[in-house]
Design a protein around this motif. Sequence first.
Motif, PDB file in Angstrom:
ATOM      1  N   GLY A 216       0.739  -1.252  -0.257  1.00 46.68           N
ATOM      2  CA  GLY A 216      -0.064   0.072  -0.181  1.00 46.68           C
ATOM      3  C   GLY A 216       0.932   1.265  -0.037  1.00 46.68           C
ATOM      4  O   GLY A 216       2.077   1.197  -0.192  1.00 46.68           O
ATOM      5  N   THR A 217       0.223   2.264   0.240  1.00 48.58           N
ATOM      6  CA  THR A 217       0.910   3.761   0.173  1.00 48.58           C
ATOM      7  C   THR A 217       0.484   4.441   1.492  1.00 48.58           C
ATOM      8  O   THR A 217      -0.666   4.616   1.919  1.00 48.58           O
ATOM      9  CB  THR A 217       0.448   4.521  -1.085  1.00 48.58           C
TER      10      THR A 217
ATOM     11  N   LYS B  96       6.510  12.483   4.841  1.00 46.25           N
ATOM     12  CA  LYS B  96       6.686  11.738   3.334  1.00 46.25           C
ATOM     13  C   LYS B  96       5.634  10.707   3.101  1.00 46.25           C
ATOM     14  O   LYS B  96       4.957  10.176   3.870  1.00 46.25           O
ATOM     15  CB  LYS B  96       8.130  11.002   3.624  1.00 46.25           C
ATOM     16  N   VAL B  97       5.492  10.658   1.608  1.00 41.61           N
ATOM     17  CA  VAL B  97       4.539   9.544   1.287  1.00 41.61           C
ATOM     18  C   VAL B  97       5.614   8.406   0.873  1.00 41.61           C
ATOM     19  O   VAL B  97       6.576   8.401   0.051  1.00 41.61           O
ATOM     20  CB  VAL B  97       3.882   9.838   0.021  1.00 41.61           C
ATOM     21  N   LEU B  98       5.127   7.293   1.499  1.00 44.84           N
ATOM     22  CA  LEU B  98       5.851   5.868   1.399  1.00 44.84           C
ATOM     23  C   LEU B  98       5.006   5.037   0.315  1.00 44.84           C
ATOM     24  O   LEU B  98       3.896   4.794   0.688  1.00 44.84           O
ATOM     25  CB  LEU B  98       6.345   5.290   2.677  1.00 44.84           C
ATOM     26  N   ASN B  99       5.807   4.188  -0.554  1.00 40.92           N
ATOM     27  CA  ASN B  99       5.294   3.103  -1.264  1.00 40.92           C
ATOM     28  C   ASN B  99       5.920   2.109  -0.915  1.00 40.92           C
ATOM     29  O   ASN B  99       6.932   1.936   0.059  1.00 40.92           O
ATOM     30  CB  ASN B  99       5.246   3.288  -2.642  1.00 40.92           C
TER      31      ASN B  99
ATOM     32  N   GLY C 166      -3.881   5.208   0.244  1.00 42.28           N
ATOM     33  CA  GLY C 166      -3.801   4.534  -0.977  1.00 42.28           C
ATOM     34  C   GLY C 166      -5.451   3.854  -1.124  1.00 42.28           C
ATOM     35  O   GLY C 166      -6.374   4.214  -0.429  1.00 42.28           O
ATOM     36  N   LYS C 167      -5.572   3.156  -2.307  1.00 43.08           N
ATOM     37  CA  LYS C 167      -6.895   2.700  -2.553  1.00 43.08           C
ATOM     38  C   LYS C 167      -7.499   1.514  -1.925  1.00 43.08           C
ATOM     39  O   LYS C 167      -8.482   1.320  -2.129  1.00 43.08           O
ATOM     40  CB  LYS C 167      -7.032   2.756  -4.120  1.00 43.08           C
ATOM     41  N   GLY C 168      -6.395   0.840  -1.389  1.00 44.91           N
ATOM     42  CA  GLY C 168      -6.624  -0.432  -0.666  1.00 44.91           C
ATOM     43  C   GLY C 168      -6.047  -0.581   0.626  1.00 44.91           C
ATOM     44  O   GLY C 168      -5.557   0.540   1.107  1.00 44.91           O
TER      45      GLY C 168
END
Length: 223
Positions: A127-128, A145-148, A167-169
């Motif tokens: 996710g994000t 920070k945005v983490l992936n 995120g979307k999920g």
Amino acid sequence: MAMKSLSFLAVLSLLALTLPLAIASDPSQLQDFCVSANTSANGVFVNGKFCKDPKLVTADDFFFSGLQNARPVTSPVGSTVTAVNVNNLLGLNTLGISLVRIDYAVNGQNPPHTHPRATEILVVEQGTLLVGFVTSNPDNRLFSKVLNEGDVFVFPEGLIHFQANIGKGPAVAFAALSSQNPGVITIANTVFGANPAINPTILAKAFQLDRRIVVDLQNKFKK
């Protein structure tokens, strides 16, 4: 006499320089491990836990299973934290490290909180996440920070920090902490859910809120 005084002063100076270094970190262990025991039988009390007789220690004392499994998320904030610390992995006692798995629902978050005894390093497995921490007074600077997936972020010891699933999920993260029992202080729960309750007039002034709003928040966090 002058030479003796000079030598004494030199020794004092050397001690003044080296003593801060000697107490700057935790002492080294004097044995390989100190597996926590639930009772005092055949054990000694060390750092809040009884230590099992080393001759009775087995591999299972250093083992925890199932952290790969997703946890149901039912909390109001939309996250579930599964901790692996000295309370459920007894071999961690005195080793100064622990681990958590965090499951996030869609739009879920691990709300602002702090660990009084540990630095945390987090890696996103799925996710994000939007993550961040805030420095102490007077600057109160936000580092965010945005983490992936595969990204890593560190939260310094004692500072307020958070994670939010953007995120979307669903999202999953794992974090290591530099304490066998790092503790957690969730800001909202601590302030508005204190038992007994903090005088709402004090909180109204501290947060610059109407007293009725504070009372409503206290009712929501009441245990």
